[in-house]
Enzyme design. Structure first.
Site, PDB file in Angstrom:
ATOM      1  N   ASP A  49       7.870  31.340 -18.603  1.00 52.44           N
ATOM      2  CA  ASP A  49       8.954  31.311 -20.006  1.00 52.44           C
ATOM      3  C   ASP A  49       7.921  30.253 -20.891  1.00 52.44           C
ATOM      4  O   ASP A  49       7.836  29.101 -20.463  1.00 52.44           O
ATOM      5  CB  ASP A  49      10.160  30.742 -19.659  1.00 52.44           C
ATOM      6  CG  ASP A  49      10.941  30.747 -20.847  1.00 52.44           C
ATOM      7  OD1 ASP A  49      10.153  31.181 -22.067  1.00 52.44           O
ATOM      8  OD2 ASP A  49      12.170  30.497 -20.780  1.00 52.44           O
TER       9      ASP A  49
ATOM     10  N   ASP B  68      17.276  26.598 -20.762  1.00 48.12           N
ATOM     11  CA  ASP B  68      18.049  27.370 -19.739  1.00 48.12           C
ATOM     12  C   ASP B  68      19.380  27.020 -19.960  1.00 48.12           C
ATOM     13  O   ASP B  68      20.159  27.921 -19.427  1.00 48.12           O
ATOM     14  CB  ASP B  68      17.422  26.645 -18.377  1.00 48.12           C
ATOM     15  CG  ASP B  68      16.022  26.927 -17.795  1.00 48.12           C
ATOM     16  OD1 ASP B  68      15.560  27.894 -18.553  1.00 48.12           O
ATOM     17  OD2 ASP B  68      15.566  26.220 -17.251  1.00 48.12           O
TER      18      ASP B  68
ATOM     19  N   ASP C  91      22.413  29.547 -12.139  1.00 50.44           N
ATOM     20  CA  ASP C  91      22.945  30.496 -13.265  1.00 50.44           C
ATOM     21  C   ASP C  91      23.617  29.913 -13.963  1.00 50.44           C
ATOM     22  O   ASP C  91      24.880  29.416 -14.024  1.00 50.44           O
ATOM     23  CB  ASP C  91      24.006  31.432 -12.226  1.00 50.44           C
ATOM     24  CG  ASP C  91      24.545  32.622 -13.420  1.00 50.44           C
ATOM     25  OD1 ASP C  91      24.120  32.523 -14.331  1.00 50.44           O
ATOM     26  OD2 ASP C  91      25.218  33.512 -12.841  1.00 50.44           O
TER      27      ASP C  91
END
Length: 294
Positions: free
Chosen positions: A218, A263, A277
């Site tokens: 990323d 994130d 998550d």
């Protein structure tokens, strides 16, 4: 995951930070988070604020939008979840109008300033050519984002935004609005102040890229790793823009999730570590608010 609906008493407002927006085309800032919260049973709204400005200016914009949202929906208060500078924006709103705010949750918020902002400020001599050039570039970039997001009518001031995020700038902000702050470095603050509940959570970069999975590819993550090299006080514990203990506010849920700064809003478009998550973290936090009667 619990299938019981999470119908919080008050709606959740997701407050974006620097260079933030609600949606550009089909791309949303809080990637997948709004949908997940709504599917869980929450009422969710994303206020649109100046992409670059100081905390008080953005806070006043937030208060105006809270009032409009409340008048339209009939709710009396809102749960504010602020990412990055959005946490300072939410703190201002809660301090000024605690009657309108049920809770403030800081997600990777620079509640004691950002060492990266300090470094950038030191590199730019106030009033000199480098500062003017940098301000022009940042202003142009924020205008571009605002243009895509349809918010060009909002004021932008990148220099005031930078100053508002430095350690010194946030220290001055904290003297005016100390609600929820810890008494000591690295500690927790009071969970409830003036009828408002305060929470925080944040993340830290892992030791090496080998620990990051697809996140290692990323571009935003790689940029944040380079910014992490600028840290001194929290060199070993930061998310690339904010130090672990600088993020503490109110009841600390956790400040070392394996997440970088972006994130925490599931960017870039879900490219995050496979063992965490971030979307579920928001749903879990909504569950906490629900259990608290908020």
């Amino acid at each position: 995951m619990n299938d019981t609906p999470i119908t919080t008493k008050y709606p959740i407002l997701l407050v974006h930070g620097l260079f933030g927006f609600d949606r550009i085309g089909t791309f949303d800032m809080f990637h997948g988070i709004v949908t997940a919260l709504e599917n869980a049973g929450c009422r969710v709204h994303v206020p649109v604020l100046s992409s670059t400005h100081d905390n008080e200016t953005r806070g006043e914009q937030l208060l105006e939008q809270i009032d409009r949202f409340m008048n339209r929906t009939g709710y009396l208060k809102a749960n504010l979840i602020g990412h990055s500078q959005g946490a300072l924006t939410a703190r201002y709103a809660a301090a000024v109008r605690p009657d309108r705010v049920a809770s403030v949750t800081s997600v990777c918020g620079p509640n004691h300033g950002s060492e990266v902002a300090d470094w950038v400020r030191r590199a730019l001599t106030p009033g000199a050519l480098p500062e003017r050039q940098a301000a022009r570039l940042i202003r142009g970039f924020s205008y571009f984002l605002s243009l895509l997001g349809g918010t060009t009518d909002l004021p932008r001031d990148p220099v005031r935004a930078l100053d508002a995020l430095t350690t010194n700038g946030v220290e001055q902000f904290n003297r005016r609005y100390p609600q929820g702050l810890p008494d000591e470095w690295g500690g927790e603050g009071p969970e409830r102040v003036d009828g408002v509940n305060y929470y925080s959570w944040s993340g830290c970069l892992r030791d090496t890229l080998l620990d990051e999975g697809q996140n290692a590819f990323d571009p935003l993550h790689l940029a944040l790793r380079s910014y992490a090299l600028l840290f001194e006080r929290e060199a070993e514990h930061n998310d690339g823009l904010v130090g672990r203990y600088s993020s503490h506010l109110g009841k600390v849920i956790r400040s070392d999730y394996p997440l970088d700064h972006m994130d925490a809003i599931n960017q870039t478009a879900g490219w995050v570590r496979s063992d965490i998550d971030p979307v579920q973290l928001y749903v879990d936090h909504a569950g906490l608010l629900f259990r608290k009667g908020l």
